[in-house]
Design an enzyme around this catalytic site. Structure first.
Site, PDB file in Angstrom:
ATOM      1  N   CYS B 119      36.678  32.043  -4.361  1.00  0.00           N
ATOM      2  CA  CYS B 119      37.756  32.408  -5.279  1.00  0.00           C
ATOM      3  C   CYS B 119      37.168  32.789  -6.630  1.00  0.00           C
ATOM      4  O   CYS B 119      36.130  32.302  -7.035  1.00  0.00           O
ATOM      5  CB  CYS B 119      38.675  31.219  -5.479  1.00  0.00           C
ATOM      6  SG  CYS B 119      40.031  31.566  -6.577  1.00  0.00           S
ATOM      7  N   CYS B 122      39.612  33.901 -12.416  1.00  0.00           N
ATOM      8  CA  CYS B 122      40.520  34.651 -13.280  1.00  0.00           C
ATOM      9  C   CYS B 122      41.821  34.920 -12.546  1.00  0.00           C
ATOM     10  O   CYS B 122      42.204  34.178 -11.675  1.00  0.00           O
ATOM     11  CB  CYS B 122      39.849  35.921 -13.759  1.00  0.00           C
ATOM     12  SG  CYS B 122      39.153  36.913 -12.447  1.00  0.00           S
ATOM     13  N   SER B 123      42.484  35.994 -12.877  1.00  0.00           N
ATOM     14  CA  SER B 123      43.810  36.227 -12.316  1.00  0.00           C
ATOM     15  C   SER B 123      43.756  37.106 -11.075  1.00  0.00           C
ATOM     16  O   SER B 123      44.764  37.616 -10.641  1.00  0.00           O
ATOM     17  CB  SER B 123      44.710  36.860 -13.378  1.00  0.00           C
ATOM     18  OG  SER B 123      44.178  38.113 -13.767  1.00  0.00           O
ATOM     19  N   CYS B 124      42.582  37.256 -10.499  1.00  0.00           N
ATOM     20  CA  CYS B 124      42.401  38.241  -9.421  1.00  0.00           C
ATOM     21  C   CYS B 124      42.735  37.727  -8.036  1.00  0.00           C
ATOM     22  O   CYS B 124      42.794  38.485  -7.094  1.00  0.00           O
ATOM     23  CB  CYS B 124      40.961  38.723  -9.396  1.00  0.00           C
ATOM     24  SG  CYS B 124      40.423  39.301 -10.983  1.00  0.00           S
TER      25      CYS B 124
END
Lengths: 123, 218
Positions: B119, B122-124
Site C-alpha cells: 500500500c 498517500c491517497s492513491c
C-alpha cells in the site's frame, strides 16, 4: 468480530445508511472517520444525544438535498462542524483555514508519503 | 532468500505527467481532516481511538467492487484474459472507474507465484475497488518490511506459503494501482458469481490473505 460490541448510540442517528445486519455503511473512508469522531465526542459527553439529533436533523431537512441521499454524510459533517462551533470548541473560520491547509498539504505531498498537515507549504 | 522480486515501475512513467499531482483531498476529506486536527489539538479525541472505531466498520466501507472483478475472472476465461491485457478497461467495463483516472493492473496468483501489493501511504490506494485498507497496512514499517521480507510479513498475518512458492511484491505508482486475482478455491464449481464474490476477501485482493473456503463463515 464486532458482533458483541454494543452499537454506539450514534448508530441510531436519523437516516443513517445501514447494512441488512444493521451496521452503518459508508461509501467513502472519510464518512467513517466523521462518524467515529462523532461517536467519540458523544461518548465523552461533549454533547448530548438530543443536541446531536437536533443539529443533524436541521442539516438533513435543509432544502437542496440530493434526491438520492448521497449527500447524507455531507450533512453529517456540516452538523458536526456546526455543533463544535456552537460549543466554542473552534470557529468556522479556523475550520475553513485548516480545510484549505489540508488540501494544500495533500497536493504538496509526494506520492507514497503520508499526507501530513506540516506538508502545507503555506504553513 | 533472494528469490523474491520487487516490482517497482516508478521509472516507467516518468517521461510524462511531470506536473501531475496525484495526491488530492476532496472538500469533504479535507474538512474531516480539519475537524480531526482541531479536536485532537483540544484533547477531545485521540486519532488512535478514531482508527479503532473505523476499523470496526472497515468491511462496511466502500463498495466491494474488486470482489466482483475477481469472481467474474474466475468464471469467465475471456474476462480473465482481458484483465491480463488491459485491466483498466476490463474493470471499467463493469462500471468501476477510479475517480482520478488511475490505471489498474491485475496480477494473478498461480500455483508457483503469490502476489502482494504494498500500500502507499498517500491517497492513491484504490479503496473503491479493494475496500478500506486495514490500519496496519498504512503503517510505514509494513511498507518497508513487505519489500524486504514479504514471506516474514505474510507469516505474521497468518499466511504461511510453501518455500517453493515465489512471492512478487508490487509497489503502486502514481498512475498504476494493483489488484491481486487470487486462485479460485477448490470446490466452487457450482457457485454463481455472487456466491464466488462472497468468498473474495479484501485481504485476498491485496495478497495478505487467501479467499475464504466454501462454507467458511463471514
Amino acid at each position: 468480530m464486532n458482533a458483541h460490541e454494543p452499537a454506539p448510540r450514534l448508530a441510531g442517528s436519523p437516516g443513517l445508511p445501514k447494512s441488512p445486519e444493521g451496521d452503518p455503511v459508508f461509501a467513502e473512508p472519510w464518512q467513517a472517520e466523521a462518524f467515529a469522531m462523532t461517536v467519540r465526542l458523544h461518548e465523552k459527553g461533549v454533547f448530548s444525544w438530543s443536541e446531536w439529533a437536533e443539529v443533524l436533523s436541521r442539516e438533513l431537512y435543509r432544502p437542496g438535498r440530493r434526491a438520492d441521499g448521497s449527500d447524507y454524510f455531507d450533512c453529517w459533517v456540516a452538523a458536526l462542524s456546526c455543533l463544535v462551533t456552537e460549543l466554542s470548541i473552534t470557529s468556522e473560520s479556523q475550520l475553513d483555514q485548516l480545510t484549505r491547509s489540508w488540501q494544500r498539504a495533500a497536493v504538496a505531498t509526494p506520492h507514497g508519503q503520508p499526507i501530513l498537515l506540516e506538508n502545507d507549504p503555506a504553513r | 532468500m533472494t528469490s523474491e522480486d520487487t516490482m517497482q515501475d516508478h521509472n516507467h512513467h516518468h517521461d510524462h505527467d511531470h506536473d501531475h499531482h496525484d495526491n488530492h483531498f476532496s472538500d469533504m476529506q479535507a474538512r474531516v481532516k480539519a475537524l480531526e486536527t482541531v479536536l485532537t489539538q483540544k484533547g477531545l479525541i485521540d486519532p488512535a481511538a478514531i482508527d479503532a472505531i473505523v476499523e470496526t466498520y472497515e468491511t462496511k466501507i466502500g463498495p466491494r467492487n474488486g470482489a466482483h472483478v475477481v469472481a467474474k475472472a474466475w468464471r469467465e476465461p475471456d474476462f480473465a484474459d482481458w484483465l491480463v491485457r488491459d485491466a483498466t478497461a476490463a474493470i471499467a467495463s463493469l462500471g468501476y472507474t477510479g475517480r482520478q483516472g488511475e490505471h489498474m493492473r491485475a496480477v494473478f496468483n498461480t500455483p508457483e507465484t503469490h502476489n502482494l501489493v504494498v500500500c502507499t501511504l498517500c491517497s492513491c490506494y484504490p479503496w473503491a475497488v479493494l475496500g478500506l485498507p486495514p490500519v496496519w497496512y498504512k503503517a510505514p514499517p509494513y511498507r518497508s518490511r513487505a519489500v524486504i521480507d514479504p514471506r516474514g510479513v505474510l507469516q505474521e498475518f497468518g499466511l504461511t506459503l510453501p518455500e517453493t512458492k515465489r512471492i512478487r511484491v508490487w509497489d503502486s505508482t502514481a498512475e498504476l494501482r494493483y489488484i491481486v486475482i487470487p486462485e479460485r478455491p477448490a470446490g466452487t464449481e457450482g457457485l454463481d458469481e455472487e456466491g464466488l464474490a462472497d468468498l473474495v476477501t479484501r485481504d485476498s485482493m491485496i495478497g495478505t490473505g487467501l479467499p475464504k473456503l466454501v462454507g467458511e463463515g463471514q
